[in-house]
Scaffold this active site. Structure first.
Site, short mmCIF file in Angstrom:
data_model
loop_
_atom_site.label_atom_id
_atom_site.label_comp_id
_atom_site.label_asym_id
_atom_site.label_seq_id
_atom_site.Cartn_x
_atom_site.Cartn_y
_atom_site.Cartn_z
N PRO A 112 -38.29 86.32 -47.24
CA PRO A 112 -38.12 86.28 -45.78
C PRO A 112 -36.76 86.87 -45.37
O PRO A 112 -35.76 86.67 -46.06
CB PRO A 112 -38.20 84.79 -45.44
CG PRO A 112 -38.30 84.05 -46.71
CD PRO A 112 -38.51 85.01 -47.84
N GLY A 114 -33.26 87.56 -43.64
CA GLY A 114 -32.14 86.82 -43.06
C GLY A 114 -32.22 85.32 -43.24
O GLY A 114 -31.63 84.56 -42.48
N ALA A 115 -32.93 84.89 -44.28
CA ALA A 115 -33.19 83.45 -44.42
C ALA A 115 -32.41 82.82 -45.57
O ALA A 115 -32.70 81.71 -45.98
CB ALA A 115 -34.69 83.23 -44.62
N LEU A 117 -32.14 84.08 -48.66
CA LEU A 117 -32.67 84.39 -49.99
C LEU A 117 -32.30 85.81 -50.43
O LEU A 117 -32.92 86.36 -51.34
CB LEU A 117 -34.19 84.20 -50.02
CG LEU A 117 -34.70 82.78 -49.75
CD1 LEU A 117 -36.21 82.70 -49.92
CD2 LEU A 117 -34.03 81.74 -50.65
N GLY A 118 -31.34 86.41 -49.79
CA GLY A 118 -30.81 87.69 -50.27
C GLY A 118 -31.72 88.88 -50.03
O GLY A 118 -31.75 89.81 -50.84
N ASP A 164 -24.26 88.46 -53.61
CA ASP A 164 -25.69 88.73 -53.39
C ASP A 164 -26.14 89.98 -54.14
O ASP A 164 -27.19 90.01 -54.80
CB ASP A 164 -25.97 88.96 -51.90
CG ASP A 164 -25.85 87.68 -51.10
OD1 ASP A 164 -25.15 86.77 -51.54
OD2 ASP A 164 -26.47 87.61 -50.01
C1 MEV Z 1 -24.68 85.34 -47.55
O1 MEV Z 1 -25.87 85.47 -48.32
C2 MEV Z 1 -23.58 84.73 -48.39
C3 MEV Z 1 -22.21 84.64 -47.72
O2 MEV Z 1 -21.33 84.00 -48.65
C4 MEV Z 1 -21.68 86.01 -47.34
C5 MEV Z 1 -21.33 86.85 -48.54
O3 MEV Z 1 -21.06 86.31 -49.64
O4 MEV Z 1 -21.28 88.08 -48.38
C6 MEV Z 1 -22.26 83.77 -46.47
#
Ligand code: MEV
Length: 327
Positions: A112, A114-115, A117-118, A164
């Site tokens: 999904p 922006g949820a 899960l990368g 990520d």
């Molecule tokens: C976003 O998936 C994770 C955050 O730590 C941002 C990042 O690490 O780039 C919020």
């Protein structure tokens, strides 16, 4: 035509704090983005996004900023979806020394958007791998991770960690602290995901934590405490101590909540998982909406989440030991 896929991930510990140099431990999960790339004989891009848990769309565009794609979806959706693709293609043009390369790109994903899960990291990593291979250049996974990180930095206004993209490129459990990224051993983890059907705005959420951290010393201390939890969590992970991992995840969620990145539906799902007997539960990723991750070898957490108001989907997620791969 060249096809690559890359996995999504959950954060066991350390999101947000990782942006300020604290360690984080994300784990790749068996949900993938698949990107198909075909070279064009001009320098344009055609993006076909079929299955991003949103209405699909197809757009074709060139490099001029004056060119607005003529499609029936919101401009912010177009910007979000094409931003990562554009930045990935720039990395590919540079890596292959082909400044005028153009591509037809199809994105399919069961992660999904922006949820937490990368999804964007998985799309970026798979796009860079497929498009470079399409041009006859095969990059090692650490270079794909590095280029995907640079693409994310560009789209997220300079606010991104390597976590990520490195996790998606490498697969398995990883530890990221600043520029130091490495694979780590992890036991079989009984991961359950709950999804509220929503999404958070990573850029806004990261900026919100930055503001709090600048305003209040105790917010800066909270970020450092998350780092302490991660270091303790690494020991529990090495020992395969699921109960201890769960306790630390609960603590980590509390601190993320204090930093303002949780939401009512995420908190509801976290509490439903804990009440159902999960060893621990926390939001995963940037927060604001999206997913939680819980540890529970039994079916209880999944069953409870299915009946939790605000939870749209729940599933068990296996650790994916494979990172980006040719399909
Ligand atoms: C976003 O998936 C994770 C955050 O730590 C941002 C990042 O690490 O780039 C919020």
């Amino acid at each position: 035509m060249t096809v690559s896929s890359a996995p999504g991930k959950v954060y066991l510990f350390g999101e947000h704090a990782v942006v300020y140099g604290e360690p984080a431990v994300p784990c790749a999960i068996e949900r993938r983005a698949t990107v198909t790339v075909e070279s064009r004989d001009d320098d344009r891009l055609r993006v076909d996004a079929e299955d991003l848990s949103l209405d699909g769309f197809t757009i074709e565009y060139g490099r001029g900023t004056d060119e607005t794609p003529d499609v029936d979806v919101s401009e912010s959706l177009i910007r979000a979806a094409t931003g990562y693709i554009d930045a990935s293609v720039e990395q590919v043009r540079e890596a292959t020394d082909s400044p005028n390369a153009g591509f037809d790109i199809t994105v399919e994903s069961d992660i999904p958007l922006g949820a937490g899960l990368g999804s964007s990291a998985a799309v970026t990593v798979a796009a860079i791998d497929a498009a470079t291979r399409e041009l006859g250049v095969s990059l090692p996974s650490d270079e794909i991770a590095d280029r995907a990180y640079r693409a994310e930095l560009e789209v997220q206004d300079g606010e991104a960690s390597r976590a990520d993209t490195f996790c998606s490129a490498t697969g398995g459990a990883v530890r990221v602290e600043g520029d130091d990224c490495r694979a780590i051993e992890a036991p079989d983890l009984p991961i359950v995901v709950g999804f509220d059907g929503g999404a958070g705005d990573t850029g806004k959420l990261v900026a919100g934590v930055r503001t709090l951290r600048e305003e209040y010393e105790f917010a800066a201390d909270t970020v450092e405490s998350i780092g302490d939890i991660v270091r303790q969590g690494e020991r529990a992970l090495a020992e395969g101590d699921i109960d201890e991992l769960g306790k630390l995840m609960n603590f980590n969620h509390g601190l993320l909540e204090a930093l303002g990145v949780s939401s009512r539906s995420l908190d509801n799902m976290v509490w439903a998982a804990r009440d159902a007997g999960a060893s621990g539960a926390k939001l995963t990723g940037a927060g604001g909406g999206g997913c939680i991750v819980a540890l529970d070898p039994s079916d209880e957490t999944e069953t409870a989440l299915r009946f939790t108001p605000g939870c749209e989907d729940t599933f068990r997620a296996e650790l994916d030991t494979e990172g980006v791969r040719e399909e």
